[in-house]
Write an enzyme that holds these catalytic residues in place. Structure first.
Site, PDB file in Angstrom:
ATOM      1  N   ARG A  81      54.974  39.363 -43.732  1.00 39.96           N
ATOM      2  CA  ARG A  81      54.538  40.746 -43.923  1.00 39.96           C
ATOM      3  C   ARG A  81      53.470  40.779 -44.997  1.00 39.96           C
ATOM      4  O   ARG A  81      53.626  40.162 -46.048  1.00 39.96           O
ATOM      5  CB  ARG A  81      55.712  41.633 -44.369  1.00 39.96           C
ATOM      6  CG  ARG A  81      56.814  41.697 -43.351  1.00 39.96           C
ATOM      7  CD  ARG A  81      57.938  42.607 -43.820  1.00 39.96           C
ATOM      8  NE  ARG A  81      59.023  42.567 -42.844  1.00 39.96           N
ATOM      9  CZ  ARG A  81      60.180  43.187 -42.994  1.00 39.96           C
ATOM     10  NH1 ARG A  81      60.404  43.905 -44.080  1.00 39.96           N
ATOM     11  NH2 ARG A  81      61.107  43.105 -42.074  1.00 39.96           N
TER      12      ARG A  81
ATOM     13  N   ASP B  49      69.101  37.530 -39.564  1.00 39.09           N
ATOM     14  CA  ASP B  49      69.044  38.726 -38.736  1.00 39.09           C
ATOM     15  C   ASP B  49      70.083  38.712 -37.621  1.00 39.09           C
ATOM     16  O   ASP B  49      70.586  37.661 -37.245  1.00 39.09           O
ATOM     17  CB  ASP B  49      67.648  38.795 -38.100  1.00 39.09           C
ATOM     18  CG  ASP B  49      67.140  40.213 -38.036  1.00 39.09           C
ATOM     19  OD1 ASP B  49      67.967  41.150 -38.142  1.00 39.09           O
ATOM     20  OD2 ASP B  49      65.913  40.395 -37.880  1.00 39.09           O
TER      21      ASP B  49
ATOM     22  N   LYS C 129      69.066  53.978 -41.660  1.00 42.98           N
ATOM     23  CA  LYS C 129      69.688  52.715 -42.068  1.00 42.98           C
ATOM     24  C   LYS C 129      70.617  52.881 -43.261  1.00 42.98           C
ATOM     25  O   LYS C 129      70.475  53.799 -44.054  1.00 42.98           O
ATOM     26  CB  LYS C 129      68.612  51.677 -42.380  1.00 42.98           C
ATOM     27  CG  LYS C 129      67.606  52.123 -43.427  1.00 42.98           C
ATOM     28  CD  LYS C 129      66.583  51.024 -43.690  1.00 42.98           C
ATOM     29  CE  LYS C 129      65.706  51.403 -44.861  1.00 42.98           C
ATOM     30  NZ  LYS C 129      64.912  50.305 -45.379  1.00 42.98           N
TER      31      LYS C 129
END
Length: 586
Positions: A314, A334, A415
């Site tokens: 990123r 993940d 979230k």
RNA sequence: GCCGCCGUGGCUUAGCGGUAUAGCGGCUGAUUCGUAAUCAGCAGGUCGAGGGUUCAAAUCCCUCCGGCGGCUCCA
């Protein structure tokens, strides 16, 4: 402690508010001192905080550096010595505006405009200095006993990067000098725990100018990482996760479909392959979606749990990079879960349970945050509401306290974030659970329900460590580098007192090596104290095995631990002990 | 990205206009040593990069790169 309220009445301050009042008054004294030294300065916000206080100041063209803090501190001491009485007064809105305009305080004027109409506005005056403030405050400037200015930084007016950047002077204050000293000592101790320093000492990781924000794992750090992943795989296998691995680079089409190109482009690295635009993945979800969509699914299979140790890149702003805590390339532990609507609560509960189990293993305390729909996002209001309520329900059912962070969700869904503290008390987001109604729609994911109808599944994106890099950084500070044996890069080190017992030391070393213990042998011609210094304080090896003539004679070994305690035992006894510790991950 | 500070051998650092200090670490030798500093010698630096000012730049100025503390942002 006596304080004065905005209505002019004095009273005894509740014990738990004392520190706050002291610091708030310190902020005013700071402002007064700055105003004396920089008469054109105008003031924004100057609150007390958890660790001290600050004041955001517009100094015009004047530049302040850390060395100016001393001058300001000296001026503050003068204000304290003058022992000015701190007196409140209240003005109606119009007069308050007039006063602040007269005194050239544009930020206060803007602040008044943000306050509810008809609300009377209170001020506090000490000597020539007047500040708009709700109070309460100390009664005299002379009652501030212990303060220190700590650092200078920039801060945007109203925390908005579109606004002007002001100068923030930070400080701290306590009721007594003793408490201030303790605070300073604690800060120094914390700096010793800094994972960047320990990482260098222990050779865990490094950075290169050739790739700012892209961490290198050195052999020792890699050992920690692999040990963590081994543990992680064990837990996830037990809980019904299947592991996959998906490509690092995929066609931009995919990212357009997922919504990343629209909502996350600024953070993405792009490239070109055979004249086609490609992107380096900033998230793993589209990969998992590809895996899901490669086969038809029945409602009976759900929830499907696809785990991925996925490395993402990123583009983070330069100024935000920070050791392993904030990088531009990191590996997420993940998982993407695909489920039916009726499985939401149960599945989330299950995920929270796993994350909690992991954090508890390391003795972390954490707090939860629920983040809601951000401005830049996709999907219908109904879906967002349903998803947000899904998360709330799960948290409420589990009786878990949480705070709400409005507008901070992912672009595809709300979230739950798990925040962990670093050694200086700063908190970092690690685990997160994101509920997503959108991506299954974007990719037209389906399953066949009991009536043979096609339905869209609902997705959970979740990580437990969060980023392995960040998690290792937090762990390093948490343990001050003294990792538990199962994570330690070197688990035992044999230290040789003199060459006379070299053969015996070699035998012990080989025994541990053969038993798969990460073991090293230091047989240099050095004094034992020297070897201990390196093994215990730099390498932070959990068990130092001292071998000399005494041990040879008794056919035992001396074990020194990182708390400088030494015990003797037989080699077999030690092997049993360390093997059990590693196996049980204590 | 924004504000401020910083950038000298592997690490920590002195010097802040007259072309480089020291300690640790490393290597070599001596010492053969019992729980965080034995002695001696040696090697190692185009002072982040580029440009400018100056007779002369690690030192002053500019640009860039990188780091640190924050802000914004985030795992």
């Amino acid at each position: 402690m006596k304080v004065i309220y905005s209505d002019g009445k004095t009273g005894e301050c509740p014990k738990e508010d004392e520190l706050h009042v002291i610091r708030h008054t310190a902020a005013h004294i700071l402002a007064q001192a700055v105003k004396r030294l920089y008469p054109t300065a105008s003031f924004a916000y100057g609150p007390a905080t958890e660790k001290g206080f600050y004041y955001d100041i517009d100094l015009g063209d004047a530049k302040l550096s850390e060395t100016d803090l001393e001058t300001i501190e000296t001026e503050m001491r003068k204000v304290i010595k003058e022992n000015l009485q701190i007196k409140p007064f209240i003005l109606p809105r119009e007069e308050a505006l007039k006063l602040m305009k007269e005194r050239n305080e544009p930020y206060k004027v803007e602040h008044i405009a943000d306050l509810a109409e008809n609300e009377p506005i209170s001020f506090y005056q000490q000597g020539e200095y007047i500040d708009m403030c709700t109070g309460p405050h100390l009664t005299y400037t002379g009652t501030l006993k212990a303060f220190k200015l700590t650092y200078i930084s920039g801060a945007y007016w109203k925390n908005d990067c579109k606004n002007k950047m002001l100068t923030r002077i930070n400080g701290t204050a306590f009721a007594t000098a003793k408490e201030l000293d303790e605070f300073i000592k604690l800060q120094e101790e914390a700096e010793r725990r800094d994972h960047r320093k320990i990482g260098k000492d222990m050779q865990l990781f490094m950075f290169s100018d050739e790739g700012p924000g892209f961490p290198f794992f050195l052999p020792n750090g890699m050992t920690i990482k692999n040990s963590l992943l081994e543990y992680w795989r064990e837990i996830h296998r037990q809980n019904g996760y299947q592991e996959i691995s998906t490509p690092l680079i995929m066609n931009r089409r995919l990212w357009e479909t997922s919504g990343h190109w629209d909502h996350y482009k600024d953070n993405m690295y792009a490239t070109e392959i055979d004249d086609e635009p490609y992107c380096i993945k900033p998230m793993n979800c589209p990969g998992a979606v590809m895996v899901y969509s490669t086969q038809p699914h029945s409602y009976r299979e759900l929830p499907i749990r696809l785990a991925e140790i996925g490395t993402v890149h990123r583009h983070e702003l330069r100024g935000t990079l920070h050791g392993l805590f904030r990088v531009r390339c990191f590996t997420q532990d993940d998982a993407h879960l695909f489920m039916r609507k009726d499985q939401i609560a149960e599945t989330i509960t299950d995920v929270v349970r796993i994350i909690n189990e992991v954090y508890t293993k390391f003795g972390f305390e954490y707090y939860l945050e629920l983040s809601t729909r951000p401005e830049d996002s996709m999907g219908s209001d109904e879906d967002w509401e349903a998803a947000t309520n899904g998360l709330k329900d799960a948290l409420n059912k589990m009786n878990l306290p949480y705070t709400i962070n409005e507008g901070d969700g992912a672009f595809y869904g709300p979230k739950i974030d798990f925040h962990l503290k670093d050694c200086l008390g700063r908190t970092w987001q690690c685990g997160t659970i994101q509920l997503d109604f959108q991506m299954p729609l974007n990719f037209d994911l389906t399953y066949v329900d009991e009536n043979d109808d096609r339905q869209h599944p609902i997705m959970i994106h979740r990580v437990c460590f969060g980023s392995i890099e960040r998690f290792i950084g937090i762990l390093t500070e948490h343990y001050a580098g003294k990792f538990p044996v199962w994570l330690s890069p070197v688990q035992a080190k044999v230290l040789l007192v003199s060459k006379k017992s070299e053969e015996y030391a070699g035998y012990i070393y080989k025994m541990l090596k053969d038993a798969n213990i990460r073991c090293e042998l230091d047989n240099r011609n050095e004094k034992i104290g020297y070897m201990i210094r390196q093994a215990q304080y730099t390498e932070r090896v959990p068990y130092m095995i001292i071998i000399g003539e005494k041990e040879l004679e008794n056919q035992n070994i001396s074990i020194r631990t990182r708390d400088s305690k030494t015990v003797s035992m037989s080699p077999e006894e030690f092997l049993e002990k360390i093997t059990t510790e590693i196996r049980d991950r204590v």
